[in-house]
Scaffold this motif. Structure first.
Motif, PDB file in Angstrom:
ATOM      1  N   VAL A 186      52.962  36.284  44.760  1.00 39.57           N
ATOM      2  CA  VAL A 186      52.745  37.324  44.245  1.00 39.57           C
ATOM      3  C   VAL A 186      51.587  37.528  43.215  1.00 39.57           C
ATOM      4  O   VAL A 186      50.993  38.151  42.970  1.00 39.57           O
ATOM      5  CB  VAL A 186      53.949  38.165  43.881  1.00 39.57           C
ATOM      6  N   GLU A 187      51.838  36.402  42.329  1.00 41.87           N
ATOM      7  CA  GLU A 187      51.070  36.325  41.033  1.00 41.87           C
ATOM      8  C   GLU A 187      49.531  36.171  41.463  1.00 41.87           C
ATOM      9  O   GLU A 187      48.653  36.699  41.144  1.00 41.87           O
ATOM     10  CB  GLU A 187      51.422  35.443  40.118  1.00 41.87           C
ATOM     11  N   ASP A 192      44.123  37.852  42.975  1.00 42.27           N
ATOM     12  CA  ASP A 192      43.010  37.906  44.082  1.00 42.27           C
ATOM     13  C   ASP A 192      42.437  39.170  44.010  1.00 42.27           C
ATOM     14  O   ASP A 192      41.366  39.463  44.145  1.00 42.27           O
ATOM     15  CB  ASP A 192      43.545  37.640  45.404  1.00 42.27           C
ATOM     16  N   LEU A 193      43.540  40.367  43.661  1.00 42.94           N
ATOM     17  CA  LEU A 193      42.994  41.512  43.679  1.00 42.94           C
ATOM     18  C   LEU A 193      42.160  41.943  42.761  1.00 42.94           C
ATOM     19  O   LEU A 193      41.088  42.829  42.652  1.00 42.94           O
ATOM     20  CB  LEU A 193      44.322  42.680  43.756  1.00 42.94           C
ATOM     21  N   ILE A 195      40.288  39.777  41.097  1.00 43.51           N
ATOM     22  CA  ILE A 195      38.957  39.045  41.306  1.00 43.51           C
ATOM     23  C   ILE A 195      38.055  39.935  42.628  1.00 43.51           C
ATOM     24  O   ILE A 195      36.918  40.353  42.512  1.00 43.51           O
ATOM     25  CB  ILE A 195      39.113  37.826  42.080  1.00 43.51           C
ATOM     26  N   TYR A 196      38.967  40.752  43.400  1.00 42.78           N
ATOM     27  CA  TYR A 196      38.267  41.605  44.596  1.00 42.78           C
ATOM     28  C   TYR A 196      37.608  42.569  43.715  1.00 42.78           C
ATOM     29  O   TYR A 196      36.660  43.264  44.133  1.00 42.78           O
ATOM     30  CB  TYR A 196      39.287  41.819  45.399  1.00 42.78           C
ATOM     31  N   LEU A 197      38.301  43.541  42.870  1.00 39.23           N
ATOM     32  CA  LEU A 197      37.726  44.619  42.174  1.00 39.23           C
ATOM     33  C   LEU A 197      36.468  44.122  41.478  1.00 39.23           C
ATOM     34  O   LEU A 197      35.652  45.112  41.566  1.00 39.23           O
ATOM     35  CB  LEU A 197      38.781  44.833  40.853  1.00 39.23           C
ATOM     36  N   SER A 198      36.488  42.961  40.959  1.00 36.55           N
ATOM     37  CA  SER A 198      35.080  42.616  40.284  1.00 36.55           C
ATOM     38  C   SER A 198      34.214  42.416  41.284  1.00 36.55           C
ATOM     39  O   SER A 198      32.847  42.846  40.879  1.00 36.55           O
ATOM     40  CB  SER A 198      35.498  41.193  39.383  1.00 36.55           C
ATOM     41  N   SER A 199      34.349  41.888  42.368  1.00 38.51           N
ATOM     42  CA  SER A 199      33.440  41.554  43.352  1.00 38.51           C
ATOM     43  C   SER A 199      32.905  42.864  43.898  1.00 38.51           C
ATOM     44  O   SER A 199      31.647  43.112  44.230  1.00 38.51           O
ATOM     45  CB  SER A 199      33.741  40.844  44.479  1.00 38.51           C
ATOM     46  N   ARG A 499      46.835  46.821  43.786  1.00 37.06           N
ATOM     47  CA  ARG A 499      47.268  45.944  42.658  1.00 37.06           C
ATOM     48  C   ARG A 499      48.346  46.440  41.908  1.00 37.06           C
ATOM     49  O   ARG A 499      49.137  45.929  41.552  1.00 37.06           O
ATOM     50  CB  ARG A 499      46.096  45.625  41.982  1.00 37.06           C
ATOM     51  N   LYS A 500      48.293  47.792  41.636  1.00 37.11           N
ATOM     52  CA  LYS A 500      49.545  48.684  40.777  1.00 37.11           C
ATOM     53  C   LYS A 500      50.703  48.265  41.672  1.00 37.11           C
ATOM     54  O   LYS A 500      51.831  48.098  41.221  1.00 37.11           O
ATOM     55  CB  LYS A 500      49.219  49.877  40.595  1.00 37.11           C
ATOM     56  N   ALA A 501      50.718  48.758  43.066  1.00 36.49           N
ATOM     57  CA  ALA A 501      51.735  48.582  43.969  1.00 36.49           C
ATOM     58  C   ALA A 501      52.311  47.140  44.005  1.00 36.49           C
ATOM     59  O   ALA A 501      53.508  46.839  44.049  1.00 36.49           O
ATOM     60  CB  ALA A 501      51.194  48.951  45.490  1.00 36.49           C
ATOM     61  N   VAL A 502      51.487  46.061  43.861  1.00 39.70           N
ATOM     62  CA  VAL A 502      51.903  44.722  43.826  1.00 39.70           C
ATOM     63  C   VAL A 502      52.510  44.312  42.828  1.00 39.70           C
ATOM     64  O   VAL A 502      53.622  43.766  42.599  1.00 39.70           O
ATOM     65  CB  VAL A 502      50.491  43.943  43.984  1.00 39.70           C
TER      66      VAL A 502
END
Length: 686
Positions: A186-187, A192-193, A195-199, A499-502
């Motif tokens: 989960v962490e 990863d989310l 990093i995905y946001l940044s990309s 990400r908030k849901a995670v």
């Protein structure tokens, strides 16, 4: 998962190629390794983890350079010559959705002098992994057997002692428990989310901010790695301090027996010194707390006052500007109000001129100073400005006086402690007690050096905490900037919500796992403790992350109140329960299994834990742990047994079949790993 074979070549004390059959059955789940201290048991224990996970096998985060240094130190040395190559090969079966697949993982190293070359090979059912690129093999192993989860199945005395110490201290237990709950997936998804946001933001033209965020993350990761290493150093130093304290206490006891009246005086002085140490430590913590809060503002009072004055000036200008705009807007409305102007004896065409004149005069009245300079209020909300006013007021008025009182008291206590220590060191010239006092003085000096080293490390920790906190604040600001940009793509916004849901899911998952842990831990602890007729239940508080043991009478005892031996049993039960609720049927691999336990608790582990811990159990023991009596009690559960014979003349360890008291050779053949050798496993890893 079930281990079949381990092959270790020129690694540690093992010369050449050494092959070990690890296959077990449901009736005989145990593989027993016997060896004296230094024979290479822990080397085999760690070799399995290193083969699977390489640098990630270590509990602490280490750099690639440190990892290579550790591996290089493990290259076998024989007759003064160090091997240039070494390898570890592990063959195992893995159940997946009812099917069984056979894997052979080999990790090898070649010493190139200034560098160390590492290679990883993976075979599945006799063939290489053709569906994955070679640079993805490490990630494949991590998904197959997550390092965070596998740590639960590698028991050693140090891990049990660390968890037992965390139980005793209380402060570190919450962190230790959460790290063992197996939330690494989960962490990683959360990371990863991020990093995905940044990309996605890079794709939207926000490369500069994304690069700054990436740089901040790298800096933060480096500081956190240094922080973890420092904490380990402090823990080691504190253990050394405890050992010296124990030696001093023994000397003090002997001194009390030999020294008469002087010993009594020394005891009172020692008691006063300890009281002063506690007071000094408390005062130093109070001073550090002041330094961490508003004290930095007190160092620049003029600058703080300028900031507050500037904010007040800007707020006043903002209010006046709003009033001016409001009045001028109202006058514009009056200019078009025909009903109003009919009440005045004025020509109709003069109304706009009169309104314009009024607006001009009012604008002159509300004229503010030039505000073309830098403005602070635009960077802070009203709530933040109020906080700044309060911080500055506290820093300028309360903090200096409080800090002066604390430092004066600290200086007074330090002087008193120095006098007390000098009195302690004034030992009378008596032939009986002088040698004892000399030993005590030397131990005290050694203890003082350790304490100074610990304080240096603690100071560095505080510096790192400040830097990490600042980096986190900078990261949060940069991420807020990105989130507030108007041209975020729809996918980036969705990733943010995901990400908030995670994060919400992670919180719920912790609660669910703790609820399950409560039930499983109760069963496992009652199996192992020698007080199962007194204790009835384990209570886990999911909010406070505390654990209590409930008796049959309804009374509750905090876990930290357990004795040292009980805490080790509780820690073992905790690791067993966490491994069970991880839903990963992996082998249990146990090094130095009995530690400092008493006879009754050892018997409970031998009878209740070792045969039932998992479908496969690897035990690494000395002759003082799995003794001849205990060996007889588990002999029916043993599939294979090996005796590690260390030769002091050549530094090599030979592996022989049998245990310390067994002459029976292990004639079981090592299974060949081919497509025709697959068997159906009675477990599933999904």
């Amino acid at each position: 998962m079930k281990l079949n074979r381990l092959v270790i070549t020129d690694y540690g004390p093992y010369n050449g190629t050494n092959e070990l059959n690890l296959s077990t059955t449901n009736d005989k789940p145990i593989v027993l390794f016997g060896g004296m201290n230094g024979a290479g048991k822990t080397t085999l224990f760690n070799a399995i983890q290193i083969c699977l996970h390489g640098r990630s096998a270590f509990a602490e985060r280490i750099s690639r350079q440190e990892y290579h240094s550790r591996i290089r130190s493990k290259l076998h040395t024989s007759n003064g010559k160090k091997a240039d190559e070494a390898s570890i090969k592990l063959a195992f079966e893995y159940g997946n959705l009812g099917d069984t697949e056979e894997y052979v993982v080999e990790r090898s190293w070649r010493n190139r002098g200034k560098s160390l070359e590492e290679s990883l090979d993976i075979m599945r059912n006799g063939s290489e992994l053709t569906d994955l690129r070679e640079d993805n093999w490490e990630d494949f192993l991590k998904e197959l057997i997550p390092p965070g989860i596998s740590q639960l199945f590698f028991f050693d005395g140090e891990k049990v002692q660390e968890l037992a110490s965390a139980i005793e201290e209380g402060n570190d237990f919450e962190e230790a428990l959460l790290s063992l709950l197996g939330l690494d997936l989960v962490e990683r998804l959360d990371a990863d989310l991020s990093i995905y946001l940044s990309s996605k933001l890079d794709e939207s033209g926000h490369e500069e901010i994304a690069e700054e965020i990436e740089s901040l993350r790298h800096k933060k990761a480096d500081l956190e790695a240094e922080y973890d290493q420092l904490e380990e150093k402090i823990e080691r130093k504190r253990r050394e301090m405890d050992e010296i304290t124990e030696r001093i206490e023994k000397k003090e006891t002997k001194l009390a027996q030999e020294g008469g009246a002087f010993a009594k005086e020394r005891n009172s002085l020692k008691q006063r010194r300890d009281e002063l140490d506690e007071e000094i430590e408390d005062l130093e913590e109070q001073i550090r707390e002041v330094g961490r809060s508003t004290y930095p503002f007190a160092l620049v009072p003029g600058l703080c006052q300028e900031v507050v004055d500037q904010l007040r000036t800007e707020q006043k200008a903002k209010t006046e500007a709003a009033a001016k705009a409001r009045v001028i807007d109202e006058l514009d409305d009056l200019a078009t109000d025909d009903e109003l102007w009919t009440d005045f004896d004025l020509p109709e065409e003069q109304a706009p001129d009169i309104v314009q004149r009024l607006q001009f005069e009012l604008a002159e009245k509300f004229e503010t100073d030039d505000d073309s300079g830098p403005r602070l209020s635009k960077d802070f909300s009203d709530r933040q400005q109020d906080q700044m006013h309060r911080l500055v007021d506290n820093a300028l008025n309360d903090v200096p006086e409080k800090l002066q009182q604390l430092t004066e008291r600290l200086e007074q206590l330090n002087r008193e402690r120095q006098d007390t220590v000098q009195q302690l060191q004034r030992a009378p010239e008596q032939s009986v007690i002088s040698p004892i006092l000399e030993d005590i003085n030397e131990l005290n000096q050694e203890q003082g050096k350790l304490q100074n080293k610990i304080e240096q490390h603690v100071d560095r920790l505080e510096t790192l905490e400040t830097k990490i906190s600042q980096l986190e604040s900078d990261l949060e600001k940069k991420e807020d900037q990105l989130e507030n940009l108007e041209d975020l793509s729809e996918r980036a916004e969705l990733a943010g919500r995901t990400r908030k849901a995670v994060q919400d899911y992670q919180e719920a998952l912790v609660r669910k796992k703790l609820q399950r842990l409560e039930s499983v831990l109760t069963d496992r602890y009652l199996q192992l403790t020698n007080k199962n007729e007194l204790y009835d239940n384990i209570i886990v508080d999911p909010d406070e992350l505390t654990i209590e043991i409930e008796t049959v009478n309804g009374n509750r005892k905090d876990q930290s109140e357990l004795s040292a031996g009980e805490r080790q049993i509780f820690a073992t039960a905790m690791l067993w329960a966490l491994a069970e609720i991880s839903d990963r049927p992996l082998p249990f691999i146990i090094d130095t299994p009995l530690g400092r336990l008493d006879k009754e608790h050892r018997s409970n582990l031998v009878d209740q834990f070792f045969p039932a811990a998992s479908h496969q159990v690897l035990l690494f023991s000395t002759d003082t742990e799995i003794t001849e009596d205990y060996y007889e009690r588990i002999s029916d559960d043993i599939a294979h047994e090996y005796h590690l014979q260390h030769g002091s003349y050549n530094g090599q360890t030979e592996i022989e079949s049998g245990y310390f008291w067994s002459d029976q050779a292990d004639e079981t053949e090592t299974p060949e790993l081919g497509e025709n050798s697959q068997t159906q496993l009675p477990f599933n890893n999904e």
